[in-house]
Each structure stands twice: as structure tokens, then as C-alpha cells.
Design an enzyme around this catalytic site. Structure first.
Site, PDB file in Angstrom:
ATOM      1  N   GLY A  84     -18.553   2.757  -6.544  1.00 17.55           N
ATOM      2  CA  GLY A  84     -18.331   1.464  -6.190  1.00 17.55           C
ATOM      3  C   GLY A  84     -16.860   1.327  -5.697  1.00 17.55           C
ATOM      4  CB  THR A  85     -14.141   2.753  -4.905  1.00 17.65           C
ATOM      5  OG1 THR A  85     -12.987   2.692  -4.154  1.00 17.65           O
ATOM      6  CG2 THR A  85     -14.342   4.509  -5.118  1.00 17.65           C
ATOM      7  CB  SER A  86     -14.078   1.166   0.425  1.00 17.62           C
ATOM      8  OG  SER A  86     -12.530   0.667  -0.081  1.00 17.62           O
TER       9      SER A  86
ATOM     10  CB  CYS B  51      12.241 -17.882 -20.044  1.00 22.38           C
ATOM     11  SG  CYS B  51      11.518 -17.423 -18.604  1.00 22.38           S
TER      12      CYS B  51
ATOM     13  NE  ARG C  98     -10.010 -11.127  -7.069  1.00 24.02           N
ATOM     14  CZ  ARG C  98      -9.062 -10.266  -6.773  1.00 24.02           C
ATOM     15  NH1 ARG C  98      -7.809 -10.709  -6.130  1.00 24.02           N
ATOM     16  NH2 ARG C  98      -9.158  -9.099  -7.379  1.00 24.02           N
TER      17      ARG C  98
ATOM     18  CG  HIS D  38      -5.228  -1.339  -8.478  1.00 23.16           C
ATOM     19  ND1 HIS D  38      -6.294  -1.234  -7.568  1.00 23.16           N
ATOM     20  CD2 HIS D  38      -4.475  -0.214  -8.365  1.00 23.16           C
ATOM     21  CE1 HIS D  38      -5.968  -0.293  -6.957  1.00 23.16           C
ATOM     22  NE2 HIS D  38      -4.983   0.512  -7.313  1.00 23.16           N
TER      23      HIS D  38
ATOM     24  CG  ASP E 165     -13.905  -7.145 -13.006  1.00 18.63           C
ATOM     25  OD1 ASP E 165     -14.250  -6.874 -12.001  1.00 18.63           O
ATOM     26  OD2 ASP E 165     -13.697  -6.382 -14.217  1.00 18.63           O
TER      27      ASP E 165
ATOM     28  CD  GLN F 203      -9.691   1.783  -6.537  1.00 23.87           C
ATOM     29  OE1 GLN F 203      -9.023   1.427  -5.714  1.00 23.87           O
ATOM     30  NE2 GLN F 203     -11.076   2.507  -6.417  1.00 23.87           N
TER      31      GLN F 203
HETATM   32  C1  BV8 Z   1       1.624   2.380  -4.121  1.00 21.65           C
HETATM   33  C2  BV8 Z   1      -5.048  -5.562  -7.440  1.00 21.65           C
HETATM   34  C3  BV8 Z   1       3.731   3.553  -4.173  1.00 21.65           C
HETATM   35  C4  BV8 Z   1      -4.709  -6.939  -6.620  1.00 21.65           C
HETATM   36  C5  BV8 Z   1      -5.213  -3.825  -5.391  1.00 21.65           C
HETATM   37  C6  BV8 Z   1      -0.691   6.972   0.384  1.00 21.65           C
HETATM   38  C7  BV8 Z   1      -0.036   7.150  -0.970  1.00 21.65           C
HETATM   39  C8  BV8 Z   1       0.415   6.170  -1.640  1.00 21.65           C
HETATM   40  C9  BV8 Z   1       0.374   4.676  -1.429  1.00 21.65           C
HETATM   41  C10 BV8 Z   1      -0.235   4.548  -0.114  1.00 21.65           C
HETATM   42  C11 BV8 Z   1      -0.476   5.692   0.755  1.00 21.65           C
HETATM   43  N1  BV8 Z   1      -1.211   5.143   1.935  1.00 21.65           N
HETATM   44  C12 BV8 Z   1      -0.964   3.753   1.962  1.00 21.65           C
HETATM   45  C13 BV8 Z   1      -0.608   3.191   0.839  1.00 21.65           C
HETATM   46  C14 BV8 Z   1       0.099   2.021   0.345  1.00 21.65           C
HETATM   47  C15 BV8 Z   1      -1.177   1.405  -0.370  1.00 21.65           C
HETATM   48  C16 BV8 Z   1      -2.603   1.616   0.227  1.00 21.65           C
HETATM   49  O1  BV8 Z   1      -3.375   2.332  -0.423  1.00 21.65           O
HETATM   50  N2  BV8 Z   1      -3.031   0.828   1.407  1.00 21.65           N
HETATM   51  C17 BV8 Z   1      -4.234   0.941   1.931  1.00 21.65           C
HETATM   52  C18 BV8 Z   1      -4.785  -0.488   2.280  1.00 21.65           C
HETATM   53  C19 BV8 Z   1      -4.035   1.821   2.914  1.00 21.65           C
HETATM   54  N3  BV8 Z   1      -1.181   1.137  -1.704  1.00 21.65           N
HETATM   55  C20 BV8 Z   1      -0.205   0.831  -2.489  1.00 21.65           C
HETATM   56  O2  BV8 Z   1       0.480  -0.260  -2.042  1.00 21.65           O
HETATM   57  C21 BV8 Z   1      -0.447   1.079  -4.103  1.00 21.65           C
HETATM   58  N4  BV8 Z   1       0.792   1.264  -4.479  1.00 21.65           N
HETATM   59  O3  BV8 Z   1       1.271   2.947  -3.221  1.00 21.65           O
HETATM   60  O4  BV8 Z   1       2.987   2.348  -4.701  1.00 21.65           O
HETATM   61  C22 BV8 Z   1       3.370   4.551  -5.154  1.00 21.65           C
HETATM   62  C23 BV8 Z   1       2.294   5.503  -4.795  1.00 21.65           C
HETATM   63  C24 BV8 Z   1       2.161   6.553  -5.836  1.00 21.65           C
HETATM   64  C25 BV8 Z   1       2.939   7.018  -6.663  1.00 21.65           C
HETATM   65  C26 BV8 Z   1       4.038   6.151  -6.978  1.00 21.65           C
HETATM   66  C27 BV8 Z   1       4.231   4.703  -6.274  1.00 21.65           C
HETATM   67  C28 BV8 Z   1      -0.897  -0.297  -4.717  1.00 21.65           C
HETATM   68  C29 BV8 Z   1      -2.373  -0.480  -4.339  1.00 21.65           C
HETATM   69  C30 BV8 Z   1      -2.870  -1.520  -5.282  1.00 21.65           C
HETATM   70  C31 BV8 Z   1      -3.195  -2.791  -4.453  1.00 21.65           C
HETATM   71  N5  BV8 Z   1      -3.946  -3.956  -5.429  1.00 21.65           N
HETATM   72  N6  BV8 Z   1      -5.877  -4.869  -6.344  1.00 21.65           N
HETATM   73  C32 BV8 Z   1      -6.177  -7.537  -6.551  1.00 21.65           C
HETATM   74  O5  BV8 Z   1      -7.137  -7.034  -7.136  1.00 21.65           O
HETATM   75  O6  BV8 Z   1      -5.817  -8.690  -5.956  1.00 21.65           O
HETATM   76  S1  BV8 Z   1      -6.308  -2.908  -4.408  1.00 21.65           S
HETATM   77  C33 BV8 Z   1      -7.601  -3.891  -4.354  1.00 21.65           C
HETATM   78  O7  BV8 Z   1      -8.377  -2.951  -3.618  1.00 21.65           O
HETATM   79  C34 BV8 Z   1      -8.419  -3.785  -5.605  1.00 21.65           C
HETATM   80  O8  BV8 Z   1      -7.787  -3.185  -6.755  1.00 21.65           O
HETATM   81  C35 BV8 Z   1      -9.955  -3.094  -5.243  1.00 21.65           C
HETATM   82  O9  BV8 Z   1     -10.466  -2.455  -6.307  1.00 21.65           O
HETATM   83  C36 BV8 Z   1      -9.177  -1.844  -4.432  1.00 21.65           C
HETATM   84  C37 BV8 Z   1      -9.954  -1.101  -3.606  1.00 21.65           C
HETATM   85  O10 BV8 Z   1     -10.906  -1.680  -3.218  1.00 21.65           O
HETATM   86  P1  BV8 Z   1     -12.472  -1.168  -3.679  1.00 21.65           P
HETATM   87  O11 BV8 Z   1     -12.530  -1.327  -5.295  1.00 21.65           O
HETATM   88  O12 BV8 Z   1     -12.755   0.001  -3.191  1.00 21.65           O
HETATM   89  O13 BV8 Z   1     -13.477  -2.310  -3.123  1.00 21.65           O
HETATM   90  P2  BV8 Z   1     -13.789  -2.404  -1.681  1.00 21.65           P
HETATM   91  O14 BV8 Z   1     -14.337  -3.636  -1.474  1.00 21.65           O
HETATM   92  O15 BV8 Z   1     -12.999  -1.896  -0.628  1.00 21.65           O
HETATM   93  O16 BV8 Z   1     -15.031  -1.451  -1.789  1.00 21.65           O
HETATM   94  C38 BV8 Z   1     -16.277  -1.788  -2.491  1.00 21.65           C
HETATM   95  C39 BV8 Z   1     -17.033  -0.652  -2.532  1.00 21.65           C
HETATM   96  O17 BV8 Z   1     -18.166  -0.704  -3.504  1.00 21.65           O
HETATM   97  C40 BV8 Z   1     -17.681  -0.379  -1.093  1.00 21.65           C
HETATM   98  O18 BV8 Z   1     -17.674   0.941  -0.830  1.00 21.65           O
HETATM   99  C41 BV8 Z   1     -19.264  -1.054  -1.325  1.00 21.65           C
HETATM  100  O19 BV8 Z   1     -20.184  -0.187  -0.498  1.00 21.65           O
HETATM  101  C42 BV8 Z   1     -19.519  -0.582  -2.787  1.00 21.65           C
HETATM  102  N7  BV8 Z   1     -20.608  -1.323  -3.310  1.00 21.65           N
HETATM  103  C43 BV8 Z   1     -20.660  -2.767  -3.456  1.00 21.65           C
HETATM  104  N8  BV8 Z   1     -21.814  -2.959  -4.076  1.00 21.65           N
HETATM  105  C44 BV8 Z   1     -22.137  -1.912  -4.799  1.00 21.65           C
HETATM  106  C45 BV8 Z   1     -21.415  -0.705  -4.394  1.00 21.65           C
HETATM  107  N9  BV8 Z   1     -21.446   0.241  -4.811  1.00 21.65           N
HETATM  108  C46 BV8 Z   1     -22.488   0.493  -5.689  1.00 21.65           C
HETATM  109  N10 BV8 Z   1     -23.137  -0.267  -6.189  1.00 21.65           N
HETATM  110  C47 BV8 Z   1     -22.881  -1.677  -5.831  1.00 21.65           C
HETATM  111  N11 BV8 Z   1     -23.846  -2.685  -6.149  1.00 21.65           N
HETATM  112 ZN    ZN Z   2      10.067 -15.731 -18.900  1.00 17.93          ZN
END
Ligand code: BV8
Ligand code: ZN
Length: 273
Positions: free
Chosen positions: A220-222, A185, A72, A130, A114, A111
Site C-alpha cells: 500500500g505505498t506509491s 516549558c 489526521r 516517519h 496513524d 511510513q
Molecule cells: C529525507 C510524515 C534526508 C508526515 C511523510 C532521495 C533520497 C533521500 C531523500 C530524497 C530523495 N529524493 C527526494 C528526497 C526528499 C524527500 C522525498 O522523498 N521527496 C519525494 C516527494 C520525492 N524525502 C524526505 O524528505 C525524507 N527525508 O530524505 O532526509 C535523508 C535521507 C536519507 C538519510 C538521511 C537523511 C522524509 C520523508 C518523510 C516525509 N513525511 N509523512 C505526514 O504523514 O504528514 S511522507 C508521507 O508520504 C507519509 O508518510 C506517507 O506514508 C508517505 C508516502 O506516501 P504513501 O504512504 O505511499 O501513500 P500514497 O498516498 O502516496 O500511496 C498510497 C498507496 O496505497 C497508493 O499506491 C495506492 O494505490 C495504494 N492503496 C490505496 N488503497 C489501498 C492501496 N493498496 C492496497 N490496498 C488498499 N486498500
Molecule cells: Zn518544552
């Protein structure tokens, strides 16, 4: 009421909005050649996200997880900001903003990890909730050193492995000592991103911005990852407007007052221009 697709109507709304936020996802960087997570061909489809983007996954196989993030990093280093990044960047400039609505504010909540929004001269603050691919965190709790590191490759042990991820051949097991190390370290380093189960950055600032926003752009987010996916609903709940920019239907559509289907690199310049 069905969401409006009328750009003129939206631009009139823009001119009466005082506090605007944008919540961006992987679709913002798609036109820059960075694969999305869930969209067609999304790389998560080839890999189990929960085995790669969690602390447990990293503890279990740091070699595989580092190969994923090296891949990435290389993709992000080869990418350029696209017209959607540039449209947001221009819209964020105080001079541009004051021409539209004097004293209005615009803040990007992304989110994406990059770094492309920062490279497109987006006016700060850019809330990278993120984290960032190019931050290297120390895993030694007594050290916790953080450094910005955009070296390519970040360490010799990862050189050339980015080709494996594309072809999904079995990955070489890179020894711990050959993975990125903390320059302070010497302990094992980890990517400076927020994994599932970890607390995102800037949450208090974001909550304040969401509470004050009268317009939320969802770009651009799901809208499947929380808490980012909850912000548009929050804005709507207190009477603000929501505009979704996406190529496909997403969870955000149901909250939208405006829905601009299509690539955001085409719809955003038109909507914000
Ligand atoms: C947390 C970094 C506790 C790493 C990522 C409810 C409340 C709180 C938490 C949760 C909850 N329910 C579930 C949870 C837990 C979890 C969660 O959400 N799970 C999901 C799967 C259900 N959440 C967490 O664990 C978060 N932490 O909750 O801590 C807390 C909460 C609140 C307060 C205190 C403590 C942490 C989540 C972070 C995870 N890390 N990324 C890495 O990048 O490797 S997430 C990862 O997915 C990326 O960051 C990415 O951005 C993110 C979301 O995906 P999208 O960006 O939407 O990308 P995706 O492919 O899904 O969609 C792309 C979209 O673009 C599509 O719709 C497509 O149609 C569109 N598209 C494509 N091309 C175009 C376009 N649109 C326009 N133009 C184009 N050209
Ligand atoms: Zn260190």
C-alpha cells in the site's frame, strides 16, 4: 520476467524465507477509513503537501499545519485496525513464525504515522520511520520534551476545526498561544512526525534489516517517498525477493517478483494465511 500472481507459489517462498521485512504506506490503513496521500481522493490532492508537511510550512503557518494534523489525529482515533493490519500482526507473532520457518524474523517498517499497526498488537519492533501523529514535540531547542498525547482535541483552540479541512473553507487563524504547548516549558509544540527534508527515524536499524532481508513485502505505498521507496530495490539487488500488494500500479511494480493487485485487506490475509 513478469511478476507472479500465484499465491501458492508465494506461500512456498514464505516457508523458505529467513528474514522478512514489510515496507508499508497509506494503503495499509485505507480500509480503516484513513485517506491516502496520492490515491484517488488522496488528501494531498486538496492541499499542497509541501506547504503542510515541512518545517518551513509549520514556521509559516502553524495554525493551518496544526489544523491538518488535528484532522489526521481525529481520523486515526476514530479508525480501527483492518484485516491487513491483523494479518501482519498474526504473521509477526513468534509462535506463528516458528511454525512456518523456525528462527525466521519479520519486521514491519511503516511510513504511516496513524499508530494502527501498534494498535493491532503487531509484535515489536514496529519501525515508524516517519514518526507518530500522537507524539507531541517541543519546539524549544533547550527543552526538546517529547510526550505521547492522544487527547481529542489536543487543545481547545483546535476543537471542531477538523470539519473545515473536509470542506476546505478558509481556516481560522488560531493564535500561537491557543495551539498545543509543551507541558514542560510551555513553548509551542509540533506534531511528532518526520517532515519532508527531515531525517527519518531508525535509519541505521532499517539499513541493517534491508541488507539482511531475503524477502521484502511492499504494502500500500506509491513508492514515491525516499528513502522508504529505495528498500525493495536494495533487497532485490542483493538477491532477495520482492512482493508488491497494491490496488493500483506503483513505482514498486517494476522491482517485484510477485505482484498481488487488489485491496491489501483482502490479498494480505490470503498471502500470509
Ligand atoms: C529525507 C510524515 C534526508 C508526515 C511523510 C532521495 C533520497 C533521500 C531523500 C530524497 C530523495 N529524493 C527526494 C528526497 C526528499 C524527500 C522525498 O522523498 N521527496 C519525494 C516527494 C520525492 N524525502 C524526505 O524528505 C525524507 N527525508 O530524505 O532526509 C535523508 C535521507 C536519507 C538519510 C538521511 C537523511 C522524509 C520523508 C518523510 C516525509 N513525511 N509523512 C505526514 O504523514 O504528514 S511522507 C508521507 O508520504 C507519509 O508518510 C506517507 O506514508 C508517505 C508516502 O506516501 P504513501 O504512504 O505511499 O501513500 P500514497 O498516498 O502516496 O500511496 C498510497 C498507496 O496505497 C497508493 O499506491 C495506492 O494505490 C495504494 N492503496 C490505496 N488503497 C489501498 C492501496 N493498496 C492496497 N490496498 C488498499 N486498500
Ligand atoms: Zn518544552
Amino acid at each position: 520476467m513478469a511478476p507472479s500472481k500465484d499465491f501458492d507459489n508465494f506461500r512456498t517462498l514464505l516457508r523458505s524465507s529467513k528474514h522478512i521485512i514489510a515496507v508499508a504506506g497509506a494503503g495499509l490503513s485505507a480500509a480503516s477509513g484513513i485517506p491516502t496521500f496520492r490515491g484517488t481522493g488522496g488528501m494531498w490532492r486538496k492541499y499542497d503537501a509541501f506547504s503542510l508537511a515541512t518545517p518551513e510550512g509549520f514556521a509559516q503557518s502553524p495554525s493551518l499545519v496544526w489544523q491538518f494534523y488535528h484532522y489526521r489525529r481525529q481520523a486515526a482515533l476514530a479508525a480501527q485496525p483492518n484485516r491487513a493490519h491483523l494479518a501482519l500482526s498474526f504473521f509477526s507473532l513468534p509462535a506463528a513464525r516458528n511454525q512456518i520457518v523456525p528462527g525466521s524474523t519479520f519486521t514491519l517498517i511503516t511510513q504511516n504515522v496513524d499508530g494502527l499497526s501498534a494498535r493491532s498488537d503487531q509484535e515489536p519492533p514496529i519501525l515508524e520511520m516517519h514518526g507518530r501523529l500522537f507524539d507531541l514535540l517541543c519546539t524549544n531547542r533547550k527543552c526538546k520534551h517529547v510526550e505521547f498525547n492522544a487527547e481529542s482535541p489536543i487543545c481547545e483552540g483546535l476543537a471542531g476545526t477538523e470539519m473545515l479541512i473536509e470542506t476546505k473553507t478558509t481556516d481560522p487563524n488560531i493564535e500561537l498561544e491557543d495551539l498545543p504547548r509543551c507541558s514542560k516549558c510551555g513553548a509551542l509544540g509540533r506534531p511528532g512526525v518526520v517532515w519532508f527534508g527531515e531525517t527519518p527515524h531508525h535509519l541505521d536499524t532499517i539499513d541493517g534489516l534491508v541488507a539482511q532481508a531475503d524477502l521484502c513485502l511492499v504494502i500500500g505505498t506509491s513508492s514515491k517517498v525516499y528513502p522508504a521507496a529505495s528498500y525493495a530495490e536494495e533487497v532485490k539487488r542483493h538477491g532477495g525477493k520482492v512482493a508488491v500488494f497494491n490496488v493500483e500500479h506503483s513505482h514498486g511494480d517494476s522491482k517485484a517478483h510477485y505482484l498481488f493487485p487488489g485491496p491489501c485487506e483482502e490479498t494480505l490475509p490470503k498471502a500470509l494465511g
